[in-house]
Design a protein around this motif. Structure first.
Motif, mmCIF file in Angstrom:
data_model
loop_
_atom_site.group_PDB
_atom_site.id
_atom_site.type_symbol
_atom_site.label_atom_id
_atom_site.label_comp_id
_atom_site.label_asym_id
_atom_site.label_seq_id
_atom_site.Cartn_x
_atom_site.Cartn_y
_atom_site.Cartn_z
ATOM 1 N N GLU A 154 0.911 -1.095 -0.142
ATOM 2 C CA GLU A 154 0.022 0.121 0.078
ATOM 3 C C GLU A 154 0.832 1.370 0.041
ATOM 4 O O GLU A 154 2.132 1.059 0.061
ATOM 5 C CB GLU A 154 -0.953 -0.022 1.210
ATOM 6 C CG GLU A 154 -1.989 -1.123 1.083
ATOM 7 C CD GLU A 154 -2.637 -1.317 2.229
ATOM 8 O OE1 GLU A 154 -3.947 -1.657 2.152
ATOM 9 O OE2 GLU A 154 -2.414 -0.850 3.408
ATOM 10 N N LEU A 194 -4.362 11.419 -4.720
ATOM 11 C CA LEU A 194 -5.350 10.798 -4.245
ATOM 12 C C LEU A 194 -6.205 9.873 -4.987
ATOM 13 O O LEU A 194 -7.019 9.167 -4.621
ATOM 14 C CB LEU A 194 -6.168 11.879 -3.124
ATOM 15 C CG LEU A 194 -5.554 12.501 -2.010
ATOM 16 C CD1 LEU A 194 -6.392 13.573 -1.575
ATOM 17 C CD2 LEU A 194 -5.182 11.458 -0.898
ATOM 18 N N ALA A 252 -5.769 6.342 -4.735
ATOM 19 C CA ALA A 252 -6.434 5.964 -3.118
ATOM 20 C C ALA A 252 -5.306 5.254 -2.445
ATOM 21 O O ALA A 252 -5.244 4.220 -2.062
ATOM 22 C CB ALA A 252 -7.543 4.441 -3.507
ATOM 23 N N PRO A 253 -4.319 6.160 -2.145
ATOM 24 C CA PRO A 253 -3.265 5.821 -1.180
ATOM 25 C C PRO A 253 -4.135 5.271 0.315
ATOM 26 O O PRO A 253 -5.023 5.746 0.637
ATOM 27 C CB PRO A 253 -2.480 6.911 -0.896
ATOM 28 C CG PRO A 253 -3.331 8.072 -1.357
ATOM 29 C CD PRO A 253 -4.325 7.745 -2.415
ATOM 30 N N ARG A 254 -3.337 4.394 0.915
ATOM 31 C CA ARG A 254 -4.022 3.920 2.090
ATOM 32 C C ARG A 254 -3.817 5.176 3.210
ATOM 33 O O ARG A 254 -4.812 5.272 3.933
ATOM 34 C CB ARG A 254 -2.890 2.916 2.684
ATOM 35 C CG ARG A 254 -3.620 2.241 3.843
ATOM 36 C CD ARG A 254 -4.855 1.671 3.878
ATOM 37 N NE ARG A 254 -5.308 0.591 4.882
ATOM 38 C CZ ARG A 254 -6.705 0.477 4.748
ATOM 39 N NH1 ARG A 254 -7.521 0.746 4.312
ATOM 40 N NH2 ARG A 254 -6.943 -0.497 5.827
ATOM 41 N N LEU A 255 -2.954 6.035 3.066
ATOM 42 C CA LEU A 255 -2.658 7.072 4.277
ATOM 43 C C LEU A 255 -2.027 8.406 3.645
ATOM 44 O O LEU A 255 -1.279 8.210 2.590
ATOM 45 C CB LEU A 255 -1.608 6.711 5.212
ATOM 46 C CG LEU A 255 -1.912 5.538 6.236
ATOM 47 C CD1 LEU A 255 -0.712 5.140 7.004
ATOM 48 C CD2 LEU A 255 -2.870 5.847 7.255
ATOM 49 N N LEU A 256 -2.646 9.404 4.092
ATOM 50 C CA LEU A 256 -2.247 10.753 3.574
ATOM 51 C C LEU A 256 -1.612 11.458 4.812
ATOM 52 O O LEU A 256 -2.640 11.550 5.802
ATOM 53 C CB LEU A 256 -3.286 11.471 3.078
ATOM 54 C CG LEU A 256 -2.788 13.160 2.531
ATOM 55 C CD1 LEU A 256 -1.723 13.090 1.975
ATOM 56 C CD2 LEU A 256 -4.106 13.730 2.007
ATOM 57 N N ALA A 312 -11.590 11.595 -0.717
ATOM 58 C CA ALA A 312 -10.737 10.337 -0.613
ATOM 59 C C ALA A 312 -11.163 9.632 0.714
ATOM 60 O O ALA A 312 -10.390 9.309 1.585
ATOM 61 C CB ALA A 312 -9.256 10.669 -0.525
ATOM 62 N N GLN A 329 -11.424 6.432 1.119
ATOM 63 C CA GLN A 329 -10.751 5.279 1.406
ATOM 64 C C GLN A 329 -9.371 5.456 2.012
ATOM 65 O O GLN A 329 -8.831 4.654 2.154
ATOM 66 C CB GLN A 329 -10.665 4.470 0.200
ATOM 67 C CG GLN A 329 -12.158 4.164 -0.318
ATOM 68 C CD GLN A 329 -12.848 3.239 0.662
ATOM 69 O OE1 GLN A 329 -12.367 2.417 1.282
ATOM 70 N NE2 GLN A 329 -14.175 3.633 0.642
ATOM 71 N N THR A 330 -9.048 6.813 2.041
ATOM 72 C CA THR A 330 -7.884 7.114 2.401
ATOM 73 C C THR A 330 -7.904 7.582 3.829
ATOM 74 O O THR A 330 -8.774 8.561 4.168
ATOM 75 C CB THR A 330 -7.218 8.029 1.543
ATOM 76 O OG1 THR A 330 -6.696 7.715 0.215
ATOM 77 C CG2 THR A 330 -5.600 8.658 2.016
ATOM 78 N N VAL A 371 -6.810 10.210 6.351
ATOM 79 C CA VAL A 371 -5.911 11.488 6.330
ATOM 80 C C VAL A 371 -5.695 11.782 7.602
ATOM 81 O O VAL A 371 -6.444 12.257 8.528
ATOM 82 C CB VAL A 371 -6.915 12.511 5.599
ATOM 83 C CG1 VAL A 371 -6.263 13.819 5.729
ATOM 84 C CG2 VAL A 371 -7.234 12.192 4.150
ATOM 85 N N ASN A 431 -12.671 9.348 8.018
ATOM 86 C CA ASN A 431 -11.193 9.094 7.584
ATOM 87 C C ASN A 431 -10.269 10.196 7.805
ATOM 88 O O ASN A 431 -9.134 10.217 7.405
ATOM 89 C CB ASN A 431 -11.420 8.791 5.947
ATOM 90 C CG ASN A 431 -11.693 10.155 5.070
ATOM 91 O OD1 ASN A 431 -12.767 10.932 5.690
ATOM 92 N ND2 ASN A 431 -11.046 10.409 4.227
#
Length: 373
Positions: A116, A160, A163-167, A192, A194-195, A197, A222
């Motif tokens: 990810e 974004l 769909a990165p796992r974390l921002l 986003a 699914q991310t 943040v 999120n």
């Protein structure tokens, strides 16, 4: 037996202990030069430069000896955090951690997985990267833009879409001081879902533009905010930090920590610090005053610098940065060299303390750099 022992001794060191995960084998331990600092003017780690409230010291001294022998109790601490923030939050929206570093580690442990992506900026706080690496994550670090180190908003928006796992956004950013308006962060989180943040607000008190008053965690589950009592309340040595967000997210992150990660002294100090917000406010106001004075001196002297947010600034010496750093050390003043940092290599990061402390720094810096009066 002797032959077997000799053969064992000739084995390479890697064969003498169990192998760690491949991600760990490729890591370098995060370390900072923290030894021998106590007698110096410490402008290197953005700490509170005068110490905590006298009420904190009094509370620590009053801890009964038998309380040291029992596991810590946390009853009421989350409620105290909520009361201090003065926002419509519930206690289960607050997570307690052994410093924000431990919170960051737990976030990656709970949400980051091999393959990810962590999306972040560069340069920024150095601990994000090893936390991502230890989980086997890919890292997409987008540089700040231009001489003013503007936030790369459009590039982050575009990234974004993958769909990165974390921002992870440090706001204001350490070390550039870059600030992103809370409204823009909320837009990123809404775009986003699914991310996760994560907004690192350790230095928010020195800018006053937190997203917490605007955040609706029920609509944006999120979104997660990091806070600490290290930079403002002077509790860096006791290690206590907080996550603030949707209760379900805070719960998942808390599941990957130990049962008693925060010690009793930190709990006692946190209660006292949260109950003396006036002391913190006075210190923050003094730092802001000293920051304005420091900026005026640098502008008048024509010294290249960058100051936007937080209790720190960047300064580019005319002389060799390593030599200036060493000369300041010999004068009893510690700063942080940004050697090898993208975009800011050759600069020194200088924490802002009280006006008297910054006057001492400026006098030493002018002498070292031969800046005329």
């Amino acid at each position: 037996m002797t032959a077997d022992r000799n053969a064992h001794d000739r084995l390479s060191p890697e064969l003498l202990f169990p192998s760690p995960r491949p991600e760990v084998e490729s890591l370098h331990a995060y370390s900072a030069p923290l030894e021998g600092r106590r007698q110096m003017l410490r402008l290197d780690f953005n700490e509170n430069t005068i110490g905590p409230s006298p009420k904190v010291v009094e509370a620590l001294r009053a801890i009964p000896a038998d309380h040291i022998a029992i596991y810590p109790e946390y009853d009421g601490l989350k409620e105290a955090v909520v009361a201090n923030l003065g926002l419509p939050l519930q206690p289960d929206q607050v997570g307690l951690f052994n410093g924000v570093d431990a919170a960051i580690h737990a976030i990656f442990h709970a949400y980051g997985d091999r393959g990810e992506t962590l999306l972040t900026t560069t340069p920024t706080f150095g601990y994000y990267t090893p936390c991502a690496q230890m989980q086997g994550m890919a890292i997409e670090a987008i540089p700040y833009e231009g001489e003013g180190f503007a936030f790369p908003l459009e590039r982050i928006r575009n990234a974004l879409q993958g769909a990165p796992r974390l921002l992870l956004i440090c706001n204001p950013n350490n070390p550039t001081g870059t600030r992103l308006a809370p409204e823009r962060i909320l837009e990123l989180a809404a775009a986003a879902p699914q991310t996760l943040v994560v907004v690192d607000e350790l230095y928010e008190a020195f800018t006053g533009d937190s997203l917490l008053p605007l955040a609706d965690f029920s609509a944006l589950p999120n979104l997660l905010v990091l806070r600490s009592l290290a930079k403002t309340a002077g509790l860096a040595g006791l290690r206590i930090g907080f996550t603030i967000g949707h209760a379900a997210v805070v719960d998942r992150i808390s599941r990957v920590t130990g049962p008693y990660d925060i010690n009793s002294f930190a709990v006692t100090a946190a209660f006292a610090a949260l109950n003396d917000q006036a002391y913190v406010d006075d210190y923050v106001a003094e730092v802001i005053q000293a920051r304005a004075w420091m900026a005026e001196q640098l502008r008048a002297a024509g010294v290249r610098h960058h100051l936007e947010g937080g209790n720190y600034l960047l300064i580019w010496p005319q002389g060799d940065p390593a030599a200036v750093d060493q000369a300041l050390r010999e004068a009893g003043i510690l700063v942080r060299a940004m050697t090898g940092k993208p975009l800011i290599d050759g600069s020194l990061r200088v924490s802002i303390g009280t006006l008297e402390q910054m006057q001492r720094f400026w006098a030493a810096y002018r002498r070292i750099e031969a800046i005329p009066a």
